[in-house]
Motif scaffolding. Structure first.
Motif, PDB file in Angstrom:
ATOM      1  N   VAL A 231      20.333 -14.816  79.336  1.00 39.19           N
ATOM      2  CA  VAL A 231      21.298 -13.746  79.542  1.00 39.19           C
ATOM      3  C   VAL A 231      22.724 -14.254  79.326  1.00 39.19           C
ATOM      4  CG1 VAL A 231      22.264 -12.119  81.216  1.00 39.19           C
ATOM      5  CG2 VAL A 231      19.791 -12.524  81.150  1.00 39.19           C
ATOM      6  N   ALA A 232      23.098 -15.305  80.051  1.00 38.63           N
ATOM      7  CA  ALA A 232      24.468 -15.801  79.964  1.00 38.63           C
ATOM      8  C   ALA A 232      24.521 -17.218  80.513  1.00 38.63           C
ATOM      9  CB  ALA A 232      25.438 -14.906  80.741  1.00 38.63           C
ATOM     10  N   ALA A 233      25.526 -17.960  80.101  1.00 34.56           N
ATOM     11  CA  ALA A 233      25.716 -19.311  80.609  1.00 34.56           C
ATOM     12  C   ALA A 233      27.195 -19.633  80.651  1.00 34.56           C
ATOM     13  CB  ALA A 233      24.970 -20.334  79.745  1.00 34.56           C
ATOM     14  N   ILE A 234      27.524 -20.588  81.510  1.00 32.56           N
ATOM     15  CA  ILE A 234      28.915 -21.010  81.659  1.00 32.56           C
ATOM     16  C   ILE A 234      28.933 -22.518  81.813  1.00 32.56           C
ATOM     17  CG2 ILE A 234      28.899 -20.651  84.177  1.00 32.56           C
ATOM     18  CD1 ILE A 234      31.842 -19.636  83.846  1.00 32.56           C
ATOM     19  N   SER A 235      29.895 -23.151  81.200  1.00 32.79           N
ATOM     20  CA  SER A 235      29.983 -24.610  81.242  1.00 32.79           C
ATOM     21  C   SER A 235      30.385 -25.099  82.629  1.00 32.79           C
ATOM     22  CB  SER A 235      30.982 -25.105  80.198  1.00 32.79           C
ATOM     23  OG  SER A 235      32.282 -24.666  80.537  1.00 32.79           O
ATOM     24  N   PHE A 236      30.286 -26.402  82.826  1.00 30.30           N
ATOM     25  CA  PHE A 236      30.605 -26.983  84.131  1.00 30.30           C
ATOM     26  C   PHE A 236      32.041 -26.671  84.555  1.00 30.30           C
ATOM     27  CE2 PHE A 236      33.470 -30.613  83.463  1.00 30.30           C
ATOM     28  CZ  PHE A 236      33.547 -30.615  82.071  1.00 30.30           C
TER      29      PHE A 236
END
Length: 124
Positions: free
Chosen positions: A48-53
């Protein structure tokens, strides 16, 4: 290691909004890229979605682009998925995942830790 708990699911009418939360009770949240995935009835799990650290990089699946927004609050060890203009086809169990990477692009695979999921039902 990450210990993830999702919340915020529920029943909503088509066109409505929900915000999912995923809290990490571990100690290394700031080192993890975080992702949201879902499993629709009778379907395989999908990205669905991802975000970096750092929060500086995000990625979205084509079916949610422009409607969903992923964000993170490092002070609260929490990642969010703001879902707007929901459609019946968004009905699914939503899972958050974590992986230890400092990559700018968070990536759609290789997640090591998972929550138990939260159910979202969108009625027509």
């Amino acid at each position: 290691q990450a210990q993830l708990v999702e919340s915020g699911g529920g029943l909503v009418q088509a066109g409505g909004s929900l915000r999912l939360s995923c809290a990490d009770s571990g100690r290394a949240f700031s080192n993890y890229a975080m992702g949201w995935f879902r499993r629709r009835p009778g379907k395989e799990r999908e990205f669905v979605a991802a975000i970096s650290f750092s929060g500086g990089g995000t990625d979205y699946g084509d079916s949610v682009k422009g409607r969903f927004t992923i964000s993170r609050d490092t002070a609260k060890n929490t990642v969010y998925l703001q879902m707007t203009n929901l459609k019946p086809e968004d009905t699914a169990v939503y899972y958050c995942g974590a992986k230890g990477t400092w990559a700018v692009v968070p990536g759609r695979a290789g997640y090591d830790y998972w929550g138990q999921g939260t159910e979202v039902t969108v009625s027509s």
